[in-house]
Design a protein around this motif. Sequence first.
Motif, PDB file in Angstrom:
ATOM      1  N   PRO A 100     -10.929  11.450   6.269  1.00 25.61           N
ATOM      2  CA  PRO A 100      -9.982  11.211   7.365  1.00 25.61           C
ATOM      3  C   PRO A 100      -9.976  12.373   8.363  1.00 25.61           C
ATOM      4  N   LYS A 101      -9.437  12.079   9.541  1.00 27.87           N
ATOM      5  CA  LYS A 101      -9.259  13.111  10.556  1.00 27.87           C
ATOM      6  C   LYS A 101      -7.874  12.975  11.151  1.00 27.87           C
ATOM      7  N   LEU A 130      -2.733  13.490   0.516  1.00 24.82           N
ATOM      8  CA  LEU A 130      -3.180  12.146   0.847  1.00 24.82           C
ATOM      9  C   LEU A 130      -2.731  11.162  -0.222  1.00 24.82           C
ATOM     10  N   GLU A 131      -2.441   9.941   0.228  1.00 23.37           N
ATOM     11  CA  GLU A 131      -2.135   8.842  -0.675  1.00 23.37           C
ATOM     12  C   GLU A 131      -3.022   7.656  -0.352  1.00 23.37           C
ATOM     13  N   LEU A 132      -3.384   6.904  -1.374  1.00 23.85           N
ATOM     14  CA  LEU A 132      -3.984   5.591  -1.205  1.00 23.85           C
ATOM     15  C   LEU A 132      -2.984   4.570  -1.714  1.00 23.85           C
ATOM     16  N   ARG A 133      -2.719   3.546  -0.882  1.00 27.84           N
ATOM     17  CA  ARG A 133      -1.775   2.493  -1.251  1.00 27.84           C
ATOM     18  C   ARG A 133      -2.466   1.132  -1.193  1.00 27.84           C
ATOM     19  N   SER A 134      -2.168   0.298  -2.172  1.00 24.47           N
ATOM     20  CA  SER A 134      -2.712  -1.060  -2.165  1.00 24.47           C
ATOM     21  C   SER A 134      -1.948  -1.961  -1.209  1.00 24.47           C
ATOM     22  N   GLY A 135      -0.735  -1.547  -0.838  1.00 21.26           N
ATOM     23  CA  GLY A 135       0.088  -2.248   0.141  1.00 21.26           C
ATOM     24  C   GLY A 135       0.780  -1.228   1.016  1.00 21.26           C
ATOM     25  N   THR A 136       1.763  -1.663   1.772  1.00 19.52           N
ATOM     26  CA  THR A 136       2.436  -0.730   2.681  1.00 19.52           C
ATOM     27  C   THR A 136       3.621  -0.015   2.035  1.00 19.52           C
ATOM     28  N   SER A 137       4.160  -0.523   0.950  1.00 17.74           N
ATOM     29  CA  SER A 137       5.368   0.059   0.354  1.00 17.74           C
ATOM     30  C   SER A 137       5.045   1.303  -0.459  1.00 17.74           C
ATOM     31  N   ALA A 138       6.059   2.139  -0.648  1.00 19.57           N
ATOM     32  CA  ALA A 138       5.887   3.345  -1.453  1.00 19.57           C
ATOM     33  C   ALA A 138       5.576   3.009  -2.903  1.00 19.57           C
ATOM     34  N   GLY A 139       5.982   1.825  -3.340  1.00 23.50           N
ATOM     35  CA  GLY A 139       5.709   1.415  -4.710  1.00 23.50           C
ATOM     36  C   GLY A 139       4.277   0.984  -4.946  1.00 23.50           C
ATOM     37  N   SER A 140       3.460   0.965  -3.896  1.00 23.45           N
ATOM     38  CA  SER A 140       2.077   0.508  -4.044  1.00 23.45           C
ATOM     39  C   SER A 140       1.080   1.661  -4.089  1.00 23.45           C
ATOM     40  N   ILE A 141       1.577   2.894  -4.284  1.00 24.66           N
ATOM     41  CA  ILE A 141       0.684   4.051  -4.356  1.00 24.66           C
ATOM     42  C   ILE A 141      -0.193   3.949  -5.603  1.00 24.66           C
ATOM     43  N   VAL A 142      -1.497   4.076  -5.413  1.00 22.60           N
ATOM     44  CA  VAL A 142      -2.422   4.013  -6.547  1.00 22.60           C
ATOM     45  C   VAL A 142      -3.075   5.356  -6.833  1.00 22.60           C
ATOM     46  N   GLY A 196     -11.814  -1.332  -3.479  1.00 21.94           N
ATOM     47  CA  GLY A 196     -10.817  -2.275  -2.982  1.00 21.94           C
ATOM     48  C   GLY A 196     -10.329  -1.885  -1.602  1.00 21.94           C
ATOM     49  N   TYR A 197      -9.254  -2.542  -1.171  1.00 26.39           N
ATOM     50  CA  TYR A 197      -8.673  -2.295   0.149  1.00 26.39           C
ATOM     51  C   TYR A 197      -7.413  -1.443  -0.004  1.00 26.39           C
ATOM     52  N   TYR A 198      -7.356  -0.345   0.761  1.00 27.16           N
ATOM     53  CA  TYR A 198      -6.245   0.601   0.630  1.00 27.16           C
ATOM     54  C   TYR A 198      -5.799   1.123   1.997  1.00 27.16           C
ATOM     55  N   TYR A 199      -4.487   1.350   2.106  1.00 22.79           N
ATOM     56  CA  TYR A 199      -3.929   2.079   3.238  1.00 22.79           C
ATOM     57  C   TYR A 199      -4.032   3.577   2.942  1.00 22.79           C
ATOM     58  N   ILE A 200      -4.266   4.368   3.991  1.00 16.59           N
ATOM     59  CA  ILE A 200      -4.342   5.824   3.860  1.00 16.59           C
ATOM     60  C   ILE A 200      -3.067   6.430   4.415  1.00 16.59           C
ATOM     61  N   VAL A 201      -2.409   7.273   3.630  1.00 18.05           N
ATOM     62  CA  VAL A 201      -1.202   7.985   4.075  1.00 18.05           C
ATOM     63  C   VAL A 201      -1.500   9.480   4.100  1.00 18.05           C
ATOM     64  N   HIS A 223       2.274  16.111   5.343  1.00 16.30           N
ATOM     65  CA  HIS A 223       2.221  17.557   5.505  1.00 16.30           C
ATOM     66  C   HIS A 223       3.604  18.138   5.272  1.00 16.30           C
ATOM     67  N   ARG A 224       3.664  19.426   5.000  1.00 15.70           N
ATOM     68  CA  ARG A 224       4.906  20.104   4.617  1.00 15.70           C
ATOM     69  C   ARG A 224       6.023  19.967   5.649  1.00 15.70           C
ATOM     70  N   ASN A 225       5.709  20.058   6.950  1.00 17.24           N
ATOM     71  CA  ASN A 225       6.776  20.013   7.954  1.00 17.24           C
ATOM     72  C   ASN A 225       6.424  19.156   9.171  1.00 17.24           C
ATOM     73  N   HIS A 226       5.514  18.198   8.973  1.00 15.86           N
ATOM     74  CA  HIS A 226       5.179  17.222  10.006  1.00 15.86           C
ATOM     75  C   HIS A 226       5.441  15.816   9.466  1.00 15.86           C
ATOM     76  N   LEU A 227       5.731  14.873  10.354  1.00 14.25           N
ATOM     77  CA  LEU A 227       6.033  13.510   9.927  1.00 14.25           C
ATOM     78  C   LEU A 227       4.772  12.792   9.462  1.00 14.25           C
ATOM     79  N   ALA A 228       4.886  12.131   8.316  1.00 18.59           N
ATOM     80  CA  ALA A 228       3.745  11.444   7.713  1.00 18.59           C
ATOM     81  C   ALA A 228       3.298  10.258   8.559  1.00 18.59           C
ATOM     82  N   VAL A 229       2.013   9.908   8.441  1.00 19.47           N
ATOM     83  CA  VAL A 229       1.469   8.720   9.094  1.00 19.47           C
ATOM     84  C   VAL A 229       0.677   7.912   8.073  1.00 19.47           C
ATOM     85  N   MET A 230       0.507   6.630   8.389  1.00 20.27           N
ATOM     86  CA  MET A 230      -0.278   5.733   7.548  1.00 20.27           C
ATOM     87  C   MET A 230      -1.241   4.948   8.423  1.00 20.27           C
TER      88      MET A 230
END
Length: 388
Positions: free
Chosen positions: A169-170, A228-240, A270-275, A278-285
């Motif tokens: 990622p970049k 970094l997180e990989l998620r199978s869906g958009t919810s926080a409960g889908s972190i793999v 499979g198909y995953y969302y990338i999250v 950072h310590r003091n910046h707002l997360a993105v997905m």
Amino acid sequence: MKNNYNHFFFYVLVILFNSNLLSQTSVNVSPANLIVNSASMVSIQILVNNVSNLHSASITMGFDSSVLRYSSISDGAFLQSNSMGYSVVMFKTLYPNSVSPNQVKVDQAILGNASVTGSGLLFTINFTTNHSGQTQISIADFVLLDLNSNVISANSISGSVTVSTNLSPKVFLEGPFNGITMNTTLNSLSYLPLDQPYSKAPWNYSGNESVAAGFFSLHTNIVDWILLELRSGTSAGSIVSKRAAFLLSNGNIVDLDGYSPVSFTGPTAGYYYIVIKHRNHLAVMSSGSLALDIATISYDFTTSQNQAYNSSYLPMKSLGGDKFGLYSGDANADGSVDAIDNNAYWRPNKGKPFDYNQGADFNMDGSIDTLDVDNCWRPNNGRGTQVP
């Protein structure tokens, strides 16, 4: 006296037990646990240890053909080592079929009145990587025979192969962004920790990523640690899967060697969302899910607001020059830039000696001062992450 005798008897039992383990015959997979991070050939050795008078062996290997595809088998030198000039024959049988087997049976025998004693290599089984994931390399069944066709008692030790999912990622952080790249001030001031910093709340990440002393002085283009997180869906409960990695000044996120793509050993293809966190910046997905597998997938958040999830809510900040990055100012990493970040984190620490774990250095220049509030927190006050 009785107590000393009991201790002596116990030590004798321990010595006898350990000696028995060391002398026990075994068939085992080597290496026991192998991680492969690219499309490549994988070679697994099948060893026999501490065997006496071995004349023939029949070993069935099991594996997941969706992860590894059988390629070939090469004979080892052990049966040849003392076969008195006799030839060694080897047959292989693929199950369930030769196109996509998940078991290979290997039969070896000395063609003559000879046997071997000791430890060594029976054969090497070669695979090609098929998809990311993990497979057991199991010794599903085996029989060792001596010259008289008597079964030699032995145990087996299986192994595993993990084929990683690879990601490149970049992303830009607003705080250290200088108009072209990102400043590496925390690195040059020796403020970056050797261990990943996301073990505490709110991340509670238990990974053991770390680097040796002197690493950052050899990798001066590192800006900071990133999560970094990989998620199978958009919810926080889908972190793999989660990984701590490094952010470089050009925006690339790399593994712990400072230059390779980030390797995830947990998820299968499979198909995953990338999250990105950072310590003091707002997360993105990522705006959508990506097909991840053995081949390294690149994803550039910096080129467009549309690269991020919920783009209509402006999840990233325009940095000028058609570049976008993560909003700065979230000192407590709760997903919002608000008065708490200013009043509870920036104000009490303004002008104090720098503390990496204190998140109020919003521009990441190694000091907590008015620049952090005026240039980062104040313009972003009221912003919140769009990551669910």
